[in-house]
Design a protein around this motif. Structure first.
Motif, PDB file in Angstrom:
ATOM      1  N   ASP A 163       0.846  -1.189   0.000  1.00 11.86           N
ATOM      2  CA  ASP A 163       0.000   0.000   0.000  1.00 11.86           C
ATOM      3  C   ASP A 163       0.888   1.247   0.000  1.00 11.86           C
ATOM      4  O   ASP A 163       2.087   1.187   0.289  1.00 11.86           O
ATOM      5  CB  ASP A 163      -0.891   0.040   1.244  1.00 11.86           C
ATOM      6  N   MET A 164       0.264   2.357  -0.290  1.00 14.10           N
ATOM      7  CA  MET A 164       0.912   3.659  -0.238  1.00 14.10           C
ATOM      8  C   MET A 164       0.009   4.557   0.584  1.00 14.10           C
ATOM      9  O   MET A 164      -1.218   4.543   0.385  1.00 14.10           O
ATOM     10  CB  MET A 164       1.060   4.219  -1.653  1.00 14.10           C
ATOM     11  N   VAL A 165       0.579   5.289   1.529  1.00 20.09           N
ATOM     12  CA  VAL A 165      -0.213   6.249   2.293  1.00 20.09           C
ATOM     13  C   VAL A 165       0.292   7.651   2.007  1.00 20.09           C
ATOM     14  O   VAL A 165       1.474   7.866   1.724  1.00 20.09           O
ATOM     15  CB  VAL A 165      -0.196   5.972   3.824  1.00 20.09           C
ATOM     16  N   TRP A 166      -0.639   8.583   2.061  1.00 15.33           N
ATOM     17  CA  TRP A 166      -0.298  10.002   1.980  1.00 15.33           C
ATOM     18  C   TRP A 166      -0.509  10.601   3.354  1.00 15.33           C
ATOM     19  O   TRP A 166      -1.531  10.359   3.998  1.00 15.33           O
ATOM     20  CB  TRP A 166      -1.192  10.716   0.963  1.00 15.33           C
ATOM     21  N   MET A 167       0.487  11.393   3.773  1.00 14.10           N
ATOM     22  CA  MET A 167       0.391  12.095   5.044  1.00 14.10           C
ATOM     23  C   MET A 167       0.581  13.585   4.780  1.00 14.10           C
ATOM     24  O   MET A 167       1.278  13.966   3.833  1.00 14.10           O
ATOM     25  CB  MET A 167       1.417  11.552   6.039  1.00 14.10           C
TER      26      MET A 167
END
Length: 189
Positions: A163-167
């Motif tokens: 997965d890839m998360v944006w913060m």
């Protein structure tokens, strides 16, 4: 006692910076790049970033232990007040406060430029493994970034899906008539 210094990167630093980055390309999913770029390609990437944004290194006793830079978020004029950040520390230099110091100095420079929003795009494991842990997301959360989105199974490396998360971290106040963002070279003068 060690001497810690944060300074602007120079093209002459590229070989050491690339050495730090190569570890993450070859052994982790912290970078989704599959192949280590050539020194020439890496120098060109640095030059492109340095046209507008800060590119910093952190040294301990004169040795570069990490680097961080900002770059455009999406790349359209309407997003000029937002910037994506990248940080890498030598894999043996983590957990010693260098990342915090580097990111704080980068954020200070970006704020002076007029940047309002900071973003980090982070590989995130569904289950931690030998290639990727949740450390990067936890580091960003510790520095005040908040999770704003998750992309599921969007990165593929080492024969696995991640997965890839944006913060996001807000460092300025948006308002009508927002002044244009300055280039990094303008605020250094």
């Amino acid at each position: 006692m060690s001497t810690i210094t944060v300074r602007d990167a120079k093209i002459e630093d590229a070989a050491r910076i690339l050495e730090i980055y190569a570890y993450y390309v070859e052994h982790t999913v912290i970078s989704f790049e599959w192949d280590v770029p050539s020194l020439e390609e890496f120098e060109n990437r640095m030059r492109d970033i340095m046209k507008k944004y800060p590119y910093l290194v952190i040294e301990r006793d004169g040795k570069i232990e990490g680097y961080a830079y900002a770059h455009p978020f999406v790349g359209r004029a309407a997003y000029d007040w937002s910037s994506e950040l990248t940080i890498y520390l030598d894999h043996d230099a983590r957990k010693g406060g260098l990342g915090r110091r580097l990111y704080e100095e980068l954020a200070d420079r970006l704020k002076k430029m007029g940047i309002l929003n900071l973003y980090a795009c982070i590989g995130y494991p569904q289950v931690e493994d030998e290639y990727l842990t949740k450390n990067s997301a936890e580091f960003h959360a510790h520095l005040g970034f908040e999770l704003v989105g998750t992309f599921h199974n969007c990165g593929y490396k080492f024969d696995r899906w991640y997965d890839m998360v944006w913060m996001e971290k807000i460092i300025g106040e948006p308002h009508a008539g927002q002044p244009a963002v300055k280039s990094y070279s303008e605020i250094k003068e």
